[in-house]
Scaffold this motif. Structure first.
Motif, PDB file in Angstrom:
ATOM      1  N   GLU A 371       0.814  -1.205   0.000  1.00  0.00           N
ATOM      2  CA  GLU A 371       0.000   0.000   0.000  1.00  0.00           C
ATOM      3  C   GLU A 371       0.852   1.261   0.000  1.00  0.00           C
ATOM      4  O   GLU A 371       0.319   2.360   0.183  1.00  0.00           O
ATOM      5  CB  GLU A 371      -0.928   0.003   1.231  1.00  0.00           C
ATOM      6  N   ASN A 372       2.169   1.111  -0.203  1.00  0.00           N
ATOM      7  CA  ASN A 372       3.080   2.247  -0.158  1.00  0.00           C
ATOM      8  C   ASN A 372       3.831   2.399  -1.468  1.00  0.00           C
ATOM      9  O   ASN A 372       4.023   1.434  -2.217  1.00  0.00           O
ATOM     10  CB  ASN A 372       4.097   2.091   0.981  1.00  0.00           C
ATOM     11  N   VAL A 373       4.251   3.646  -1.739  1.00  0.00           N
ATOM     12  CA  VAL A 373       5.220   3.917  -2.803  1.00  0.00           C
ATOM     13  C   VAL A 373       6.517   4.328  -2.132  1.00  0.00           C
ATOM     14  O   VAL A 373       6.515   4.755  -0.971  1.00  0.00           O
ATOM     15  CB  VAL A 373       4.718   5.024  -3.751  1.00  0.00           C
ATOM     16  N   PHE A 374       7.642   4.183  -2.835  1.00  0.00           N
ATOM     17  CA  PHE A 374       8.917   4.494  -2.193  1.00  0.00           C
ATOM     18  C   PHE A 374       9.877   5.105  -3.205  1.00  0.00           C
ATOM     19  O   PHE A 374       9.733   4.957  -4.429  1.00  0.00           O
ATOM     20  CB  PHE A 374       9.541   3.226  -1.586  1.00  0.00           C
ATOM     21  N   LEU A 375      10.841   5.834  -2.652  1.00  0.00           N
ATOM     22  CA  LEU A 375      11.995   6.284  -3.420  1.00  0.00           C
ATOM     23  C   LEU A 375      13.228   5.955  -2.589  1.00  0.00           C
ATOM     24  O   LEU A 375      13.202   6.044  -1.363  1.00  0.00           O
ATOM     25  CB  LEU A 375      11.905   7.776  -3.765  1.00  0.00           C
ATOM     26  N   ALA A 376      14.299   5.562  -3.263  1.00  0.00           N
ATOM     27  CA  ALA A 376      15.532   5.169  -2.584  1.00  0.00           C
ATOM     28  C   ALA A 376      16.710   5.814  -3.291  1.00  0.00           C
ATOM     29  O   ALA A 376      16.746   5.903  -4.523  1.00  0.00           O
ATOM     30  CB  ALA A 376      15.682   3.648  -2.564  1.00  0.00           C
ATOM     31  N   VAL A 377      17.676   6.301  -2.498  1.00  0.00           N
ATOM     32  CA  VAL A 377      18.907   6.891  -3.025  1.00  0.00           C
ATOM     33  C   VAL A 377      20.070   6.002  -2.610  1.00  0.00           C
ATOM     34  O   VAL A 377      20.270   5.758  -1.412  1.00  0.00           O
ATOM     35  CB  VAL A 377      19.098   8.328  -2.513  1.00  0.00           C
ATOM     36  N   GLN A 378      20.811   5.521  -3.603  1.00  0.00           N
ATOM     37  CA  GLN A 378      21.924   4.584  -3.375  1.00  0.00           C
ATOM     38  C   GLN A 378      23.236   5.257  -3.797  1.00  0.00           C
ATOM     39  O   GLN A 378      23.352   5.774  -4.910  1.00  0.00           O
ATOM     40  CB  GLN A 378      21.697   3.308  -4.184  1.00  0.00           C
ATOM     41  N   ARG A 418      14.129  13.621   8.203  1.00  0.00           N
ATOM     42  CA  ARG A 418      13.240  12.819   9.048  1.00  0.00           C
ATOM     43  C   ARG A 418      11.981  13.601   9.410  1.00  0.00           C
ATOM     44  O   ARG A 418      10.886  13.040   9.467  1.00  0.00           O
ATOM     45  CB  ARG A 418      13.985  12.391  10.320  1.00  0.00           C
ATOM     46  N   GLN A 419      12.127  14.902   9.661  1.00  0.00           N
ATOM     47  CA  GLN A 419      10.970  15.731   9.983  1.00  0.00           C
ATOM     48  C   GLN A 419      10.003  15.807   8.807  1.00  0.00           C
ATOM     49  O   GLN A 419       8.777  15.738   8.981  1.00  0.00           O
ATOM     50  CB  GLN A 419      11.440  17.133  10.374  1.00  0.00           C
ATOM     51  N   ILE A 420      10.539  15.946   7.597  1.00  0.00           N
ATOM     52  CA  ILE A 420       9.689  16.011   6.398  1.00  0.00           C
ATOM     53  C   ILE A 420       8.943  14.692   6.198  1.00  0.00           C
ATOM     54  O   ILE A 420       7.746  14.671   5.891  1.00  0.00           O
ATOM     55  CB  ILE A 420      10.536  16.348   5.160  1.00  0.00           C
ATOM     56  N   GLY A 426       5.068   9.194   6.545  1.00  0.00           N
ATOM     57  CA  GLY A 426       5.870   8.150   5.910  1.00  0.00           C
ATOM     58  C   GLY A 426       6.850   7.534   6.885  1.00  0.00           C
ATOM     59  O   GLY A 426       6.800   7.780   8.089  1.00  0.00           O
ATOM     60  N   SER A 427       7.753   6.723   6.353  1.00  0.00           N
ATOM     61  CA  SER A 427       8.787   6.090   7.166  1.00  0.00           C
ATOM     62  C   SER A 427      10.076   6.031   6.355  1.00  0.00           C
ATOM     63  O   SER A 427      10.051   6.028   5.124  1.00  0.00           O
ATOM     64  CB  SER A 427       8.363   4.674   7.600  1.00  0.00           C
ATOM     65  N   VAL A 428      11.200   6.012   7.058  1.00  0.00           N
ATOM     66  CA  VAL A 428      12.502   6.005   6.397  1.00  0.00           C
ATOM     67  C   VAL A 428      13.327   4.848   6.936  1.00  0.00           C
ATOM     68  O   VAL A 428      13.280   4.532   8.122  1.00  0.00           O
ATOM     69  CB  VAL A 428      13.234   7.357   6.611  1.00  0.00           C
ATOM     70  N   HIS A 429      14.049   4.201   6.028  1.00  0.00           N
ATOM     71  CA  HIS A 429      14.866   3.043   6.394  1.00  0.00           C
ATOM     72  C   HIS A 429      16.233   3.202   5.743  1.00  0.00           C
ATOM     73  O   HIS A 429      16.341   3.610   4.582  1.00  0.00           O
ATOM     74  CB  HIS A 429      14.199   1.756   5.924  1.00  0.00           C
ATOM     75  N   LEU A 430      17.286   2.880   6.503  1.00  0.00           N
ATOM     76  CA  LEU A 430      18.655   3.082   6.006  1.00  0.00           C
ATOM     77  C   LEU A 430      19.435   1.781   6.091  1.00  0.00           C
ATOM     78  O   LEU A 430      19.425   1.108   7.132  1.00  0.00           O
ATOM     79  CB  LEU A 430      19.346   4.181   6.825  1.00  0.00           C
ATOM     80  N   VAL A 442      12.677   5.745   1.490  1.00  0.00           N
ATOM     81  CA  VAL A 442      11.569   6.447   2.137  1.00  0.00           C
ATOM     82  C   VAL A 442      10.258   5.908   1.569  1.00  0.00           C
ATOM     83  O   VAL A 442      10.083   5.820   0.352  1.00  0.00           O
ATOM     84  CB  VAL A 442      11.649   7.966   1.899  1.00  0.00           C
ATOM     85  N   PHE A 443       9.341   5.535   2.469  1.00  0.00           N
ATOM     86  CA  PHE A 443       8.035   5.002   2.073  1.00  0.00           C
ATOM     87  C   PHE A 443       6.957   6.049   2.370  1.00  0.00           C
ATOM     88  O   PHE A 443       6.957   6.678   3.435  1.00  0.00           O
ATOM     89  CB  PHE A 443       7.723   3.718   2.839  1.00  0.00           C
ATOM     90  N   PHE A 444       6.015   6.199   1.417  1.00  0.00           N
ATOM     91  CA  PHE A 444       4.863   7.086   1.580  1.00  0.00           C
ATOM     92  C   PHE A 444       3.594   6.311   1.258  1.00  0.00           C
ATOM     93  O   PHE A 444       3.619   5.377   0.448  1.00  0.00           O
ATOM     94  CB  PHE A 444       4.962   8.296   0.642  1.00  0.00           C
ATOM     95  N   PRO A 445       2.448   6.690   1.874  1.00  0.00           N
ATOM     96  CA  PRO A 445       1.177   6.041   1.518  1.00  0.00           C
ATOM     97  C   PRO A 445       0.861   6.257   0.050  1.00  0.00           C
ATOM     98  O   PRO A 445       0.959   7.376  -0.460  1.00  0.00           O
ATOM     99  CB  PRO A 445       0.150   6.733   2.432  1.00  0.00           C
ATOM    100  N   ALA A 446       0.492   5.183  -0.640  1.00  0.00           N
ATOM    101  CA  ALA A 446       0.194   5.274  -2.073  1.00  0.00           C
ATOM    102  C   ALA A 446      -1.154   5.944  -2.290  1.00  0.00           C
ATOM    103  O   ALA A 446      -2.075   5.818  -1.476  1.00  0.00           O
ATOM    104  CB  ALA A 446       0.201   3.890  -2.707  1.00  0.00           C
TER     105      ALA A 446
END
Length: 458
Positions: A371-378, A418-420, A426-430, A442-446
């Motif tokens: 149920e989420n969309v995400f963007l990731a920076v590598q 993290r504040q944004i 949303g949630s952030v994972h590293l 970073v995951f956001f509700p779709a």
């Protein structure tokens, strides 16, 4: 009025009023039942007398009435003018009582000379064919004695109940106020000592008072944690601002001494002062942003496609920093309900960190997961030690302090990120490996196509 006295007064007065109402209701109910019973008995007796004094009987009426005469009572036969035709009594107190003619059956309670009497009257046909009234009056002394005994019992019961209840109310007040007083004393100790303390809970049942004390202790934990974070923030901010201020002061002193004589010194000093001033301004703006609550960010929500956002931001970043950024997406659209400008700022923070800590190609991945969309920076840079992964979003934290300072970093970017993320629900994972690189997701509700959102700020 103190709460303890208020509890005592309320419980005592309330119980007093309740007992009075109950006792009065019991007495009145018993009085009603008793008097009705006595009047019904007298009515039955009067009907027997009426049957006995029938004109067909040849028995002397006075003798017959005397035979039915109740103890301590009176029987009278009264004509229409309320004149007594026949009166029979052994009670001298009743001689001054004047009976009254009544053309219908009646049963009443009268108070004569301070005593209670039952009076029952029935119409009958007298010897001469006239309609007269047969009235039977009886002293209800036994009933009065029973009622007086009931009064005494109710008064004793009232006293027996009210005294333990008052003591119980005091005990209950002490029990209710004990954790409150403990909380007050703990707060006073906190004010005097300046240290955070808790209420000792012990092993008690988890009632409302226990939960109140437990909530107070949790509040103290939060306050203590926030206080420690505030102290650390003030300490770090002071430390971070001390360096540029020292540099500015040093170069200002150099300008004051030799700046006018040496063009090289003048140019170097102005450049250094300008550079440190810009860094202080950036740091101040970032600290002000971190001081805001998520509700105060004035977000303007709309439907945002993360694929388009990442592609446009990557192009801008490539042109500005001359670093290659690749965008990979498994979907054509990854819609979410968000503030587009804040998501750009979030993406720039991650790209800026990747730029500082790596020299290879930076990758951006966009997709959907449940149920989420995400963007990731590598990135493929120095990575983060495992014991520091949980600290990278703290204010002023740096993985490589020397390199970060040289590149102008403040250590506030990830804290702002993290504040944004929190403001967008949303949630952030590293994930990071030392020497291989870091990936932040970073995951956001779709947001489904054609739907609207009820996210705060809409």
């Amino acid at each position: 009025m103190r709460l303890r006295r208020l509890i005592y007064l309320f419980s005592t007065v309330w119980l007093l009023i309740t007992l009075l109402i109950v006792n009065i209701a019991i007495y009145l109910l018993f009085y009603k039942i008793t008097t009705n019973g006595e009047l019904d008995r007298m009515l039955a007796q009067t009907e027997n007398i009426v049957s006995a004094v029938s004109p067909d009987n040849n028995v002397d009426t006075k003798e017959l009435l005397r035979a039915y005469l109740p103890a301590n009572g009176m029987i009278s036969v009264v004509d229409r003018n309320s004149h007594s035709i026949v009166t029979t009594t052994k009670n001298t107190k009743m001689r001054d009582y004047t009976p009254e003619f009544k053309n219908s059956q009646s049963s009443e309670i009268h108070h004569i000379n301070g005593e209670t009497y039952g009076v029952v009257s029935l119409p009958i046909i007298w010897e001469n064919g006239q309609v007269v009234s047969l009235e039977v009056t009886e002293n209800l002394a036994e009933m009065n004695q029973t009622l007086n005994e009931l009064k005494i019992v109710l008064i004793i019961a009232f006293i027996v109940v009210i005294i333990p209840s008052i003591l119980g109310g005091r005990l209950l007040g002490n029990i209710l106020l004990k954790p409150i007083n403990s909380m007050i004393n703990t707060m006073k100790e906190i004010q005097q000592s300046g240290t955070f303390k808790k209420i000792p809970l012990g092993h008690k049942h988890q009632d409302e008072l226990y939960k109140m004390a437990d909530t107070f202790n949790h509040t103290m934990d939060i306050l203590e944690s926030n206080f420690e974070k505030q102290q650390a923030f003030v300490s770090d901010a002071s430390h971070e601002l001390k360096t540029p201020l020292t540099i500015i002061e040093s170069y200002a002193s150099i300008l004051k001494r030799w700046g006018m004589k040496s063009p090289d010194v003048l140019e170097e000093s102005i450049e250094a002062i300008h550079s440190e001033t810009v860094r202080m301004k950036e740091m101040t703006n970032q600290m002000l942003q971190l001081a805001e609550n998520p509700e105060d960010l004035n977000l303007e929500f709309s439907s945002v496609n993360l694929v388009d956002l990442c592609e446009k931001t990557a192009q801008m970043f490539e042109k500005a920093q001359h670093r290659q950024v690749r965008v990979q997406s498994a979907v054509e659209q990854a819609l979410t309900w968000a503030d587009e400008s804040k998501l750009k700022q979030l993406l720039f923070i991650f790209l800026d960190n990747a730029l500082k800590y790596s020299s290879k190609v930076i990758q951006i991945m966009v997709g959907r997961e449940g149920e989420n969309v995400f963007l990731a920076v590598q990135d493929h840079g120095i990575g983060i030690p495992e014991d520091e992964v949980d600290q990278v979003f703290d204010r002023f934290f740096r993985v490589d302090k020397a390199r970060s300072r040289q590149s102008g970093g403040t250590g506030l970017g990830l804290a702002i990120a993290r504040q944004i993320v929190a403001a967008h629900h949303g949630s952030v994972h590293l994930d990071s490996v030392v020497g291989e690189g870091t990936k932040v997701t970073v995951f956001f509700p779709a947001l489904k196509t054609g739907s609207t959102s009820n996210v705060k700020g809409d």
